[in-house]
Design a protein around this motif. Structure first.
Motif, PDB file in Angstrom:
ATOM      1  N   LYS A  83     -10.690   8.689  -0.518  1.00 26.86           N
ATOM      2  CA  LYS A  83     -11.871   8.959  -1.333  1.00 26.86           C
ATOM      3  C   LYS A  83     -12.082  10.463  -1.516  1.00 26.86           C
ATOM      4  O   LYS A  83     -12.429  10.924  -2.613  1.00 26.86           O
ATOM      5  N   ARG A  84     -11.877  11.222  -0.441  1.00 22.59           N
ATOM      6  CA  ARG A  84     -12.050  12.680  -0.550  1.00 22.59           C
ATOM      7  C   ARG A  84     -11.023  13.279  -1.513  1.00 22.59           C
ATOM      8  O   ARG A  84     -11.348  14.166  -2.306  1.00 22.59           O
ATOM      9  N   MET A  85      -9.795  12.780  -1.439  1.00 27.01           N
ATOM     10  CA  MET A  85      -8.749  13.308  -2.306  1.00 27.01           C
ATOM     11  C   MET A  85      -9.084  13.039  -3.772  1.00 27.01           C
ATOM     12  O   MET A  85      -8.887  13.900  -4.638  1.00 27.01           O
ATOM     13  N   GLY A 119      -7.989  -5.086   1.187  1.00 29.79           N
ATOM     14  CA  GLY A 119      -7.313  -6.264   1.720  1.00 29.79           C
ATOM     15  C   GLY A 119      -6.938  -6.088   3.178  1.00 29.79           C
ATOM     16  O   GLY A 119      -7.091  -7.024   3.989  1.00 29.79           O
ATOM     17  N   LEU A 120      -6.473  -4.909   3.553  1.00 29.31           N
ATOM     18  CA  LEU A 120      -6.133  -4.653   4.951  1.00 29.31           C
ATOM     19  C   LEU A 120      -7.390  -4.607   5.820  1.00 29.31           C
ATOM     20  O   LEU A 120      -7.350  -4.997   6.997  1.00 29.31           O
ATOM     21  N   LEU A 133       0.837  -1.201   0.000  1.00 29.61           N
ATOM     22  CA  LEU A 133       0.000   0.000   0.000  1.00 29.61           C
ATOM     23  C   LEU A 133       0.873   1.252   0.000  1.00 29.61           C
ATOM     24  O   LEU A 133       0.606   2.212  -0.743  1.00 29.61           O
ATOM     25  N   VAL A 134       1.909   1.246   0.828  1.00 31.66           N
ATOM     26  CA  VAL A 134       2.837   2.385   0.869  1.00 31.66           C
ATOM     27  C   VAL A 134       3.470   2.599  -0.504  1.00 31.66           C
ATOM     28  O   VAL A 134       3.580   3.737  -0.995  1.00 31.66           O
ATOM     29  N   ARG A 135       3.866   1.513  -1.125  1.00 34.66           N
ATOM     30  CA  ARG A 135       4.501   1.603  -2.451  1.00 34.66           C
ATOM     31  C   ARG A 135       3.533   2.178  -3.482  1.00 34.66           C
ATOM     32  O   ARG A 135       3.909   3.065  -4.272  1.00 34.66           O
ATOM     33  N   SER A 136       2.288   1.713  -3.472  1.00 39.61           N
ATOM     34  CA  SER A 136       1.306   2.212  -4.437  1.00 39.61           C
ATOM     35  C   SER A 136       0.978   3.677  -4.178  1.00 39.61           C
ATOM     36  O   SER A 136       0.813   4.461  -5.125  1.00 39.61           O
ATOM     37  N   ALA A 137       0.873   4.059  -2.892  1.00 42.66           N
ATOM     38  CA  ALA A 137       0.592   5.454  -2.563  1.00 42.66           C
ATOM     39  C   ALA A 137       1.735   6.357  -3.016  1.00 42.66           C
ATOM     40  O   ALA A 137       1.502   7.475  -3.490  1.00 42.66           O
ATOM     41  N   GLN A 138       2.954   5.867  -2.901  1.00 40.06           N
ATOM     42  CA  GLN A 138       4.100   6.651  -3.367  1.00 40.06           C
ATOM     43  C   GLN A 138       4.084   6.793  -4.889  1.00 40.06           C
ATOM     44  O   GLN A 138       4.327   7.873  -5.419  1.00 40.06           O
ATOM     45  N   ARG A 139       3.796   5.695  -5.575  1.00 36.94           N
ATOM     46  CA  ARG A 139       3.740   5.759  -7.034  1.00 36.94           C
ATOM     47  C   ARG A 139       2.653   6.740  -7.483  1.00 36.94           C
ATOM     48  O   ARG A 139       2.869   7.528  -8.417  1.00 36.94           O
ATOM     49  N   TYR A 140       1.506   6.685  -6.815  1.00 38.25           N
ATOM     50  CA  TYR A 140       0.426   7.616  -7.171  1.00 38.25           C
ATOM     51  C   TYR A 140       0.866   9.055  -6.933  1.00 38.25           C
ATOM     52  O   TYR A 140       0.645   9.927  -7.776  1.00 38.25           O
ATOM     53  N   VAL A 147      -4.084   1.037  -4.775  1.00 36.84           N
ATOM     54  CA  VAL A 147      -4.349   1.580  -3.438  1.00 36.84           C
ATOM     55  C   VAL A 147      -5.733   1.159  -2.957  1.00 36.84           C
ATOM     56  O   VAL A 147      -5.911   0.707  -1.820  1.00 36.84           O
ATOM     57  N   THR A 148      -6.723   1.307  -3.827  1.00 34.86           N
ATOM     58  CA  THR A 148      -8.094   0.939  -3.456  1.00 34.86           C
ATOM     59  C   THR A 148      -8.190  -0.539  -3.101  1.00 34.86           C
ATOM     60  O   THR A 148      -8.810  -0.925  -2.096  1.00 34.86           O
TER      61      THR A 148
END
Length: 371
Positions: free
Chosen positions: A132-134, A106-107, A66-73, A100-101
């Motif tokens: 979601k807000r972002m 999964g978590l 999740l951290v990796r995907s959030a960074q890529r985004y 991310v979604t």
């Protein structure tokens, strides 16, 4: 002494011989059984904790994804949103958004399976709501710095969420120093490095797509340059501390660590020669992205492999403790059987002696003096 022994003598005088031996046997066996029960209970609790921590390593790996995907985004969407780009960078941003979604869900499934997952579920609600807000607001903040900071806020929330997963999973409370030092390496050693490398990727891509660096962007990239130097030194120290605490694992990953410890400086130099120093930025944005994404991906892959090594270490400990529990059960069974066997033999021996004495007494009373 007679007064002290009087209650015991009175009790024994009232019991038949079979009950005397039975009472003494029970009194001897109770402490042994009690101590065995306490020891086995402690082992069972430890095995349960290890089993939870082993499952937790998978959850931490998911949080790391999740951290990796959030960074890529964050890195790609900053460029895409400010410059309204289409093409490969937008596709990468959309892929990261979908990841991310999916990973948040999964978590959430993991949190619902825990008995003590309320804290994690509450934090997941906050992170999911912020995500979601972002996406719904999709703010346009005009400059890459402000746009990056917007997405970085969510990235920081995923880091905090991963820390919570580490604690809730039981890994954070594991007594082994080697486990704690390896987690420290992942959380506070590797993560700051990939964060800075991600910033170099995002702002470098923006500059290359723009064709030049503004004064504000140049200042920001110079700051990244300095921080990459610092985190590179800190990463080497983190590798040394983590692998000193777990020599076997350290030997296994020593070559990867040696290679990746040089990555921050290599990224720094690439950023300097291709983005910061040139007056006109002519280097391919695709090549720049590929050269920075490779070490970032390797850093995250090493984190996942270290979590796998932790999982293997925990499984070894659980197997050892299960073996100890089996040995304790077997030892208790053998000791109990020996005690019962000896007391049974002692009982029959005494009973035979008493019967022989009683027979001899009857014969004497009958006038038989040959006894």
């Amino acid at each position: 002494m007679k007064k002290l022994l009087a209650p015991a003598i009175l009790l024994m005088n009232r019991l038949r011989i079979v009950y005397k031996f039975g009472l003494i046997s029970v009194l001897f066996l109770l402490p042994i059984v009690g101590l065995g029960y306490l020891l086995v209970s402690q082992l069972n609790a430890s095995i349960d904790d290890l089993d939870r921590a082993i499952g937790g390593t998978q959850a931490v790996a998911e949080a790391n994804d999740l951290v990796r995907s959030a960074q890529r985004y964050r890195d790609y969407q900053t460029v895409v949103r400010v410059r309204e780009l289409e093409g490969e960078l937008r596709e990468k941003s959309q892929q990261a958004q979908a990841s991310v979604t999916e990973q948040l869900q999964g978590l959430r499934d993991y949190a619902s399976s825990l008995e003590n997952g309320d804290t994690l579920e509450t934090q997941l609600d906050e992170v999911t709501g912020a995500w979601k807000r972002m996406l719904e607001e999709d703010q346009y903040l005009q400059t890459p710095g402000r746009q990056f900071n917007l997405y970085d806020q969510f990235f920081q929330k995923t880091l905090a969420l991963r820390n919570t997963v580490v604690q809730v999973s039981g890994l954070g409370q594991d007594p082994a120093n080697s486990v704690q030092m390896l987690l420290e390496l992942i959380v506070n050693g590797i993560t700051p490095v990939v964060d800075e490398m991600g910033q170099a990727r995002s702002f470098g891509l923006y500059g290359l797509n723009e064709g030049r660096l503004s004064g504000e962007l140049s200042k920001r990239m110079n700051g990244i340059y300095d921080r990459l130097t610092n985190v590179g030194d800190q990463l080497q120290t983190a590798f040394d501390l983590g692998f000193d605490a777990a020599p076997v694992i350290g030997q296994r990953f020593s070559q990867d660590a040696e290679k990746l410890s040089k990555a921050p400086v290599e990224v720094r130099d690439l950023m300097e020669t291709k983005v910061i120093t040139p007056y006109r930025l002519e280097f391919s944005a695709g090549d720049y992205d590929a050269e920075l994404s490779k070490p970032i991906g390797e850093m995250y892959s090493l984190s996942d492999e270290l979590l796998g090594a932790i999982r293997g270490k925990l499984k070894e400990r659980m197997a050892s403790e299960r073996q100890q529990r089996t040995v304790i059960f077997a030892s208790l069974a053998v000791v109990l059987l020996i005690i019962v066997w000896l007391y049974t033999g002692f009982y029959y021996s005494v009973r035979t002696a008493v019967q022989n004495f009683a027979d001899a007494a009857r014969r004497v009373s009958d006038g038989d003096m040959r006894v």
